[in-house]
Design a protein around this motif. Structure first.
Motif, PDB file in Angstrom:
ATOM      1  N   MET A  46      39.719  33.818  39.471  1.00 14.91           N
ATOM      2  CA  MET A  46      39.661  32.413  39.064  1.00 14.91           C
ATOM      3  C   MET A  46      39.082  32.270  37.668  1.00 14.91           C
ATOM      4  O   MET A  46      39.399  31.338  36.942  1.00 14.91           O
ATOM      5  N   ASN A  47      38.184  33.171  37.308  1.00 13.92           N
ATOM      6  CA  ASN A  47      37.540  33.125  36.005  1.00 13.92           C
ATOM      7  C   ASN A  47      38.398  33.913  35.019  1.00 13.92           C
ATOM      8  O   ASN A  47      38.460  35.134  35.077  1.00 13.92           O
ATOM      9  N   LEU A  48      39.065  33.218  34.112  1.00 15.06           N
ATOM     10  CA  LEU A  48      40.021  33.903  33.237  1.00 15.06           C
ATOM     11  C   LEU A  48      39.325  34.817  32.242  1.00 15.06           C
ATOM     12  O   LEU A  48      39.881  35.829  31.826  1.00 15.06           O
ATOM     13  N   ILE A  49      38.098  34.470  31.846  1.00 16.09           N
ATOM     14  CA  ILE A  49      37.357  35.337  30.928  1.00 16.09           C
ATOM     15  C   ILE A  49      37.039  36.654  31.611  1.00 16.09           C
ATOM     16  O   ILE A  49      37.181  37.731  31.032  1.00 16.09           O
ATOM     17  N   GLY A 130      33.702  32.186  39.915  1.00 16.56           N
ATOM     18  CA  GLY A 130      33.248  31.063  39.108  1.00 16.56           C
ATOM     19  C   GLY A 130      32.520  31.551  37.872  1.00 16.56           C
ATOM     20  O   GLY A 130      32.715  32.687  37.444  1.00 16.56           O
TER      21      GLY A 130
ATOM     22  N   PRO B  53      37.940  27.598  30.789  1.00 15.50           N
ATOM     23  CA  PRO B  53      38.978  28.432  31.411  1.00 15.50           C
ATOM     24  C   PRO B  53      38.559  29.018  32.754  1.00 15.50           C
ATOM     25  O   PRO B  53      38.700  30.206  33.003  1.00 15.50           O
ATOM     26  N   ILE B  54      37.990  28.208  33.610  1.00 16.20           N
ATOM     27  CA  ILE B  54      37.678  28.631  34.972  1.00 16.20           C
ATOM     28  C   ILE B  54      38.411  27.666  35.887  1.00 16.20           C
ATOM     29  O   ILE B  54      38.154  26.460  35.858  1.00 16.20           O
ATOM     30  N   ILE B  55      39.311  28.187  36.683  1.00 12.66           N
ATOM     31  CA  ILE B  55      40.246  27.318  37.395  1.00 12.66           C
ATOM     32  C   ILE B  55      39.567  26.661  38.591  1.00 12.66           C
ATOM     33  O   ILE B  55      40.141  25.857  39.291  1.00 12.66           O
ATOM     34  N   LEU B  56      38.296  26.988  38.795  1.00  9.70           N
ATOM     35  CA  LEU B  56      37.528  26.415  39.904  1.00  9.70           C
ATOM     36  C   LEU B  56      37.509  24.893  39.873  1.00  9.70           C
ATOM     37  O   LEU B  56      37.478  24.252  40.912  1.00  9.70           O
ATOM     38  N   PRO B  66      40.962  31.617  26.508  1.00 12.00           N
ATOM     39  CA  PRO B  66      39.793  32.388  26.956  1.00 12.00           C
ATOM     40  C   PRO B  66      39.575  33.673  26.168  1.00 12.00           C
ATOM     41  O   PRO B  66      38.516  34.293  26.309  1.00 12.00           O
ATOM     42  N   ALA B  70      35.976  35.817  25.592  1.00  8.91           N
ATOM     43  CA  ALA B  70      35.725  37.170  26.082  1.00  8.91           C
ATOM     44  C   ALA B  70      35.246  38.067  24.952  1.00  8.91           C
ATOM     45  O   ALA B  70      34.339  38.901  25.131  1.00  8.91           O
TER      46      ALA B  70
END
Lengths: 239, 111
Positions: A46-49, A130, B53-56, B66, B70
Motif C-alpha cells: 500500500m505504501n508506494l515509497i 501504512g 503516495p500511501i493508498i491507505l 513517490p 524514496a
C-alpha cells in the motif's frame, strides 16, 4: 585567490540559471514513472515509497545501509579509544558513573522506553501497509533506549546489550541481505525477487519481501543509532 | 514557487560552509544545505491537488510522485551518517588541538 572566488561566483550563477530554467519550464501537472503503471498489482504494497525502496530500487537501499553501517562502525572504532571528557558536568537527566538518579527520570524513562519499543515494533511491521518502515522504527527504538539511560547507568545498558550479543547480530545482518538475494534468485529467475507471499494489499503478508527487509533494516538502524548516541553521550560537554 | 525558497535555503548552507571558521558551525551549515536540497528534491515530484503516495487514505490514482521521496529517504539516512562521522572527527580534533576554530589549528612544524 581572486580568480578562485570569481570562478566560484560564475559557477554559482550558472547553477542558478539552470535551476531557474528548470523551475520555469517544469509543468507540474503529470509525471512519467514507468514503475507506477499499476503498483498495487505488481507489488501489493500500500505504501508506494516502500514499494520503491524495498523492491524496485533495492540496490540503492543496500548501499545506503552499508553507508550507515560504516558510519556507526567508524564512530564506535574511534570514540571507544578516547577517554571520557574531563569537563563533563554531572547531569540529572542522564546518569553516567553515578548512583544518583532523578526520580522523575526513573519513572518516566522506563515508561517512555516501553512505549517507544512497542511503537517501533508496530511501525516496523506495518511499513508496507501504512506510513512507517525500518528506518523510522529503528531510530524510534534507539532514541527510546537513550531515554532509558535516564533511569539506569549508561554503561550498564551497553554491557547488557553486549551480553545479548546485539552488536554481533547487527553485523551478521549484512550477510542476510545477500542471502535473501540468492534465495530470490533460486526461487525465481531474478536476484532479490520476492519470495514472501504477496496476498491481498492491506493485509499483513503483503508486499513481498518488504516485511523481512523492514525488520532487518529496523534492527540495524536501531543498533547503529544506539552506538552513535552512546558514544556521543559519553563525550558530551566539550563544546 | 516555493522551490526558490528551498534553493535559497541551500545557498544559506553554502554561504555558512564558506564563511564560518568554527567546525561545529560548518557541520550545522552542512545540515542546512542538505535540508534545502532534500526539500527541493521532494518538491520536484509535487502535483497540484494530489495526496500522499500511501493508498491507505483512499486516494488511489491521485498521488504525488513517490520516487523523489524514496530518494530523499536514502539521502536523509546518509546525511545522518555523515553528520555522525563529522562530529566524531570534530571531537578528535578537539582532543588533539584543544580548539574547534580552524584558525587556531596549527601543526608542530608549520611556519
Amino acid at each position: 585567490m581572486k580568480f578562485v572566488s570569481l570562478l566560484v561566483l560564475v559557477l554559482l550563477l550558472l547553477f542558478g540559471v539552470v535551476v531557474f530554467l528548470y523551475i520555469s519550464n517544469n509543468d507540474l501537472e503529470k509525471y512519467d514513472n514507468p514503475y507506477l503503471e499499476n503498483p498495487i498489482e505488481s507489488n501489493t504494497s500500500m505504501n508506494l515509497i516502500s514499494a520503491i525502496y524495498l523492491d524496485y530500487r533495492f540496490y540503492d537501499t543496500i548501499f545506503e545501509v552499508i553507508v550507515f553501517f560504516v558510519a556507526a562502525f567508524g564512530v564506535n572504532m574511534v570514540l571507544e579509544k578516547l577517554p571520557d571528557s574531563k569537563k563533563t558536568k554531572p547531569s540529572k537527566l542522564i546518569s553516567i558513573h553515578s548512583e544518583e538518579v532523578d526520580l522523575r527520570m526513573e519513572i518516566a524513562g522506563s515508561f517512555i522506553f516501553t512505549l517507544s519499543v512497542i511503537f517501533s515494533i508496530y511501525i516496523v511491521f506495518s511499513g508496507h501497509i501504512g506510513p512507517g518502515g525500518g528506518f523510522v522504527g529503528g531510530v524510534v527504538a534507539g532514541t527510546g533506549l537513550l531515554v532509558l539511560s535516564g533511569s539506569k547507568d549508561l554503561n550498564r545498558i551497553e554491557e547488557n546489550l553486549n551480553s545479548l550479543h546485539i552488536h554481533e547480530i547487527e553485523q551478521s545482518i549484512m550477510f542476510f541481505i545477500p542471502i535473501s538475494g540468492i534465495v530470490g534468485l533460486l526461487l525465481s529467475n531474478a536476484g532479490f525477487s520476492n519470495f514472501l507471499p504477496q496476498t491481498t494489499p492491506g493485509t499483513f503478508f503483503s508486499g513481498g519481501n518488504a516485511l523481512l527487509f523492514n525488520f532487518l533494516i529496523g534492527f540495524k538502524v536501531f543498533s547503529g543509532t544506539w552506538t552513535i548516541l552512546y558514544h556521543f553521550v559519553r563525550h558530551r560537554g566539550v563544546i | 514557487m516555493s522551490q526558490y525558497l528551498y534553493i535559497a535555503l541551500m545557498f544559506v548552507g553554502i554561504y555558512g560552509l564558506l564563511s564560518q571558521k568554527n567546525i561545529l558551525k560548518m557541520i550545522i551549515s552542512l545540515n542546512i544545505m542538505e535540508l534545502g536540497l532534500n526539500l527541493f528534491i521532494i518538491s520536484t515530484g509535487y502535483i497540484k491537488e494530489a495526496k500522499a503516495p500511501i493508498i491507505l487514505f483512499g486516494n488511489e490514482g491521485n498521488y504525488v510522485d513517490p520516487l523523489p521521496q524514496a530518494i530523499v529517504l536514502t539521502a536523509i539516512v546518509i546525511g545522518l551518517g555523515v553528520t555522525a562521522v563529522a562530529l566524531m572527527l570534530a571531537r578528535n580534533i578537539y582532543k588533539t588541538y584543544g580548539t574547534y576554530e580552524i584558525d587556531e589549528i596549527r601543526g608542530e612544524n608549520d611556519d
